[in-house]
Design an enzyme around this catalytic site. Sequence first.
Site, PDB file in Angstrom:
ATOM      1  CG  HIS A  17     -46.637  -1.387  15.688  1.00  0.00           C
ATOM      2  ND1 HIS A  17     -46.777  -0.512  14.638  1.00  0.00           N
ATOM      3  CD2 HIS A  17     -47.321  -0.853  16.736  1.00  0.00           C
ATOM      4  CE1 HIS A  17     -47.525   0.504  15.030  1.00  0.00           C
ATOM      5  NE2 HIS A  17     -47.870   0.332  16.294  1.00  0.00           N
ATOM      6  CD  GLU A  47      -2.505   1.786   0.465  1.00  0.00           C
ATOM      7  OE1 GLU A  47      -3.373   1.034  -0.008  1.00  0.00           O
ATOM      8  OE2 GLU A  47      -2.326   2.958   0.075  1.00  0.00           O
ATOM      9  CB  THR A  81     -10.435   6.114  -1.460  1.00  0.00           C
ATOM     10  OG1 THR A  81      -9.366   6.196  -2.389  1.00  0.00           O
ATOM     11  CG2 THR A  81     -11.314   7.343  -1.596  1.00  0.00           C
TER      12      THR A  81
END
Length: 470
Positions: free
Chosen positions: A449, A35, A43
């Site tokens: 719910h 790297e 990025t």
Amino acid sequence: MSEKKYDLVVIGAGPGGYVASIVAAQKGMKVANIEKRETLGGTCLNVGCIPSKALLHASEQYENNVKNNANLSWGIKTSDVSIDVQQLMKKKSTIVDELTKGINFLFSKNKIDKYVGEATLVNKNEIQINGKGKTEKIFAEKIIIATGSEPSNLNNIKIDEQKIVTSTGALELKSVPKKVIVIGAGVIGLELGTVWRRLGSEVVVIEFLPRVLNGMDSEVSEKFHKILLQQGLKFKLEHSVENTSLIKDKVHVEIKDLKTSKIDTIDADIVLVAVGRRPNTDNLGLDKIGVKVDERGFVETDDNFKTSVENIFAIGDVIKGPMLAHKAEEDGVALVELINKEAGHVDYNLVPNIIYTAPEVASIGKTEDDLKQEEISYKKGVFPFTANSRAKAIGHTEGFVKILSDKETDKILGAHIIGHEAGTIIHELSVAMGFGASSEDVARICHGHPTVNEAIKEAALATFSKAIHS
Ligand code: NAI
């Protein structure tokens, strides 16, 4: 000059490359990762997904406290709220730092050799690493190119990352600019444009096309455009940027109305260029060793990520498919599985696309425009968040869920959501689509719910039958 031998060398430590390195090491391969940045994560972690989400989060909190009357209507009163941009940037950097160090830890844990430097392919098995003050050569049985992408630019613009910036510079501004011009109404332009608008800038977005978020479902794009206008973003659609010049502290931007050909000039303190990204394949020596790239610089691969050279593979932003971190990760895992003689596969139709504004926009599978163009007969169910009790209870009623299913079989072909946490709740539909579910399958699943996910159940009901609450 030392020489080391590996089963697999991965070039690039973004989400594609670092994930491929870890999975390969977990499967027992001797792995090296090269790297060029000092920190891992590419990025996405360093100058993309993570810092932008940190700024989106903080700027949303700030705006809610400073000028959102919604807070007052809940009885929450705040005073003397201000933004300290330096502290904001410090916090963002701490988050990035912790996450990139986390990958360092995972590399050590999985015994991956990490090389910092720029990689060039010498031949199909040999890689030269040009690091700080030293050059090394390592040997690999197999090589993965995972070098990602960089921001594209326009011919007539000179980016200095101070006044004329890409996403990288826009994540590092030292104060809130009075006026920002964003070139490109895509994901980066709208996310970062939103950050600086919330923090107090006037933001004007210049876009070539007649719409925002090209490629997204048209109904979603139209609705999202209206929401952004209400929030205060300004747009000049169907305009191109002809020229920019720096005069004293201001950037003069010459724009052309594509319908009338009229030229106009607008001034800004900062110009953000967000017109797409291009693959990072220039300095790898690919042409020398016969790895084919297309005219736009993408590495050509077969369906198994194999390049034109037998033992060299490519994944992520440097190959076809959406330029997204999570797509690159999936590519990496599938490829390592294939190398290990397992069945690796990525369905690019099932890669979710998310814009992390407020409300969020999330999409998976076919758009309604795709289905019309491909002449596929479909059913459509839409459910608005205004009719969802949880959305109402928390004051996030903007947007809707839209599900598209095959007219004959009811198999879900696409799903599109604008709304609070859209990027999280879309995964219910990703899983359903991954298993080939119909809209009826989703509608018949018991949903808790009150949750915003109930809007998905209702949209599914509306697709094969009728929604209950609208
Ligand atoms: P984009 O391709 O999403 O949008 C670029 C926009 O610029 C397009 O609408 C295009 O029509 C416009 N444009 C091009 N040339 C122009 C010109 N001369 N004048 C005016 N407008 C012009 O590219 P963007 O936003 O730069 O993002 C790059 C990549 O990064 C994308 O692939 C995106 O998916 C990825 N990304 C994803 C994020 C997410 O998933 N949330 C966040 C940030 C980036």
